[in-house]
Design an enzyme around this catalytic site. Structure first.
Site, short mmCIF file in Angstrom:
data_model
loop_
_atom_site.label_atom_id
_atom_site.label_comp_id
_atom_site.label_asym_id
_atom_site.label_seq_id
_atom_site.Cartn_x
_atom_site.Cartn_y
_atom_site.Cartn_z
N ARG A 74 0.85 -1.21 0.00
CA ARG A 74 0.00 0.00 0.00
C ARG A 74 0.88 1.25 0.00
O ARG A 74 0.55 2.26 -0.60
CB ARG A 74 -0.95 0.01 1.20
CG ARG A 74 -1.68 1.35 1.35
CD ARG A 74 -2.82 1.36 2.37
NE ARG A 74 -2.72 0.42 3.45
CZ ARG A 74 -1.88 0.53 4.49
NH1 ARG A 74 -1.08 1.57 4.60
NH2 ARG A 74 -1.86 -0.40 5.41
N TYR A 126 -17.51 17.17 -13.17
CA TYR A 126 -17.96 15.78 -13.33
C TYR A 126 -18.98 15.44 -12.22
O TYR A 126 -18.79 15.81 -11.06
CB TYR A 126 -16.72 14.88 -13.23
CG TYR A 126 -17.00 13.41 -13.31
CD1 TYR A 126 -17.33 12.81 -14.53
CD2 TYR A 126 -16.90 12.60 -12.19
CE1 TYR A 126 -17.57 11.46 -14.60
CE2 TYR A 126 -17.13 11.25 -12.25
CZ TYR A 126 -17.47 10.67 -13.47
OH TYR A 126 -17.70 9.34 -13.53
N ASP A 198 -8.96 19.76 -12.65
CA ASP A 198 -9.19 18.45 -13.26
C ASP A 198 -8.84 18.57 -14.74
O ASP A 198 -9.54 19.24 -15.50
CB ASP A 198 -10.66 18.05 -13.06
CG ASP A 198 -10.98 16.66 -13.59
OD1 ASP A 198 -10.30 16.22 -14.54
OD2 ASP A 198 -11.92 16.04 -13.08
N LYS A 223 -9.43 7.63 -18.43
CA LYS A 223 -9.82 8.23 -19.70
C LYS A 223 -8.61 8.31 -20.64
O LYS A 223 -8.04 7.29 -20.97
CB LYS A 223 -10.45 9.60 -19.44
CG LYS A 223 -11.48 9.61 -18.28
CD LYS A 223 -12.72 8.81 -18.55
CE LYS A 223 -13.58 8.58 -17.33
NZ LYS A 223 -13.92 9.76 -16.55
C1 LIG Z 1 -14.37 10.09 -15.24
C2 LIG Z 1 -14.03 11.41 -14.68
C3 LIG Z 1 -13.75 11.59 -13.32
C4 LIG Z 1 -13.85 10.45 -12.33
O1 LIG Z 1 -12.87 9.50 -12.55
P1 LIG Z 1 -13.05 7.92 -12.19
O2 LIG Z 1 -11.78 7.33 -12.66
O3 LIG Z 1 -14.27 7.45 -12.92
O4 LIG Z 1 -13.24 7.87 -10.71
C5 LIG Z 1 -13.39 12.84 -12.88
N1 LIG Z 1 -13.33 13.90 -13.72
C6 LIG Z 1 -13.60 13.77 -15.04
C7 LIG Z 1 -13.51 14.97 -15.93
C8 LIG Z 1 -13.96 12.54 -15.56
O5 LIG Z 1 -14.25 12.43 -16.86
#
Ligand SMILES: *Cc1c(COP(=O)(O)O)cnc(C)c1O
Length: 405
Positions: A74, A126, A198, A223
């Site tokens: 961890r 998001y 983000d 993504k």
């Molecule tokens: C998918 C997404 C998240 C969340 O990420 P996860 O890996 O699904 O927890 C946060 N911000 C954006 C812009 C996203 O597209």
């Protein structure tokens, strides 16, 4: 005031982030060279060129307190650290921290704060980020104000004495609203407030928030960074040693770490990020241009179009516009037909993979947002969102053409 001192004086034993700190060399090369090499070195046991998947929970110690810097899975894992250094170098930061999902990464940011602290966030973040802030952290006493992130003055007005973090996404999902990163960076720097961005949509290939005043960059590696729709993960990058130290403590103490296999997959993904992003961008532009000429399309949202209300800002803070395109025919029945008729574009949640996906934000990602608020921002029931993949663009356009005909 949230500042370096407050962080460093935390009375907890801190996990030294030394292993995840990048080397000065990692920042001297161009982006594509960094994508392949930054933070990577041949495996010390075998010389393996690619970082092995260290699928282990623990490490043998030579004697009491004598070990190679690895004690427990961890806390430290070489595959994870290779990914952390690589993504940190791509964002132009010095520290990377990997998490089990993008939301686990945001969870770690929010744990920097305590009851009574206040956060100003863009309102079109998001959906899961909004849910985490409102449903988990607000009940713990974190103050939240959500603002329209297109105008820096909205952030400025919402800041109080208790504000510790300004957070936003740019471009936003699915309306492609932009936030002026330099303006918000200047504001937060002058007030001594942390600024988190983000950067999932743009990726560091097209936009580097740390160079424009952000303190922390967040990714859902699920993504574009991984880019192959075969793992779920998250990442934080910062150049502030104090913030990295505290986030490293939270990463280990809360334990939302990714497994070595997922880190390996994401690291394999980042090596081709420049190539994939060039293609996502080229396909996104061609498809947006084609949609401009389509008679059924009433509204089109893509920051690369001169008709986008923030196109000028896009050009100053992004070096490309990516593969996310939203459009509206104003006809709900037609939208449903398009979603069902598309063959190459698959109807699915998520984005950023090599394969093209299509989504219906009103019933999928934004179903929890009240209809008045959705309509207010233009997120109608007929809005369609495309994640343009890296296939032949002629095939993608032909697919859209037959579905929209
Ligand atoms: C998918 C997404 C998240 C969340 O990420 P996860 O890996 O699904 O927890 C946060 N911000 C954006 C812009 C996203 O597209």
């Amino acid at each position: 005031m949230f500042n370096g001192k407050a962080l460093i004086s935390m009375p907890f034993p801190l996990t030294p982030p030394a292993m995840t700190k990048i080397l000065p060399d990692d920042l001297t090369h161009g982006f594509a060279t960094r994508a392949v090499h930054a933070g990577q070195f041949a495996d010390p046991t075998s010389g393996a060129v690619m970082t092995p998947i260290y699928q282990t929970s623990t490490y043998c110690q030579d004697g009491l307190g004598k070990h190679k810097g690895y004690e427990y899975g961890r806390t430290q894992n070489p595959t994870r650290e290779a990914l952390e250094r690589n993504v940190a170098a791509l964002e132009g930061g010095t520290h990377g921290l990997a998490f089990g999902s993008g939301l686990a990464a945001l969870d770690a940011i929010l744990k920097l704060f305590k009851t009574g602290d206040h956060i100003v966030s863009g309102e079109s973040v998001y959906g899961g980020s909004m849910r985490l802030m409102k449903r988990i952290f607000e009940p713990y006493g974190l103050g939240l104000t959500f603002v329209d992130s297109r105008d820096v003055r909205n952030f400025e007005r919402a800041i109080t004495k208790q504000t510790r973090l300004v957070f936003c996404e740019t471009p936003t999902n699915p309306m492609m609203f932009l936030t002026d990163l330099r303006a918000v960076g200047d504001l937060t720097t002058s007030r001594g407030i942390l600024f988190g961005v983000d950067n999932t949509f743009a990726t560091p290939y097209f936009q580097r928030p740390l160079s424009m005043g952000a303190d922390i960059v967040l990714h859902s590696t699920t993504k574009y960074l991984n880019g192959h729709s075969d793992m779920v993960g998250g990442m934080l990058v910062t150049s502030r040693d104090d913030v990295a130290e505290r986030l490293g403590f939270i990463q280990n103490a809360s334990g939302a770490v990714p497994g070595p296999m997922d880190c390996f997959l994401a690291l394999r993904g980042t090596k081709t990020l420049p190539l994939r992003m060039q293609r996502h961008d080229a396909n996104g532009r061609r498809i947006a241009d084609w949609l401009t000429t389509h008679k059924r399309v009433k509204k089109l949202y893509y920051p690369g179009l001169t008709s986008h209300p923030q196109h000028e800002l896009a050009k100053t803070q992004m070096s490309g516009f990516g593969g996310m395109v939203s459009f509206d025919t104003g006809d709900v029945a037609l939208a449903q037909r398009i979603l069902e008729r598309l063959k190459i574009f698959q109807l699915a949640e998520s984005l950023g993979g090599v394969e093209s996906l299509v989504g219906h934000p009103a019933s999928m990602t934004h179903a929890a947002v009240p209809k008045e608020i959705r309509d207010d921002m233009g997120l109608t029931d007929s809005l369609i969102r495309l994640s343009c993949g890296i296939e032949d663009v002629e095939d993608l356009i032909e697919d859209l053409d037959q579905a929209m005909g």
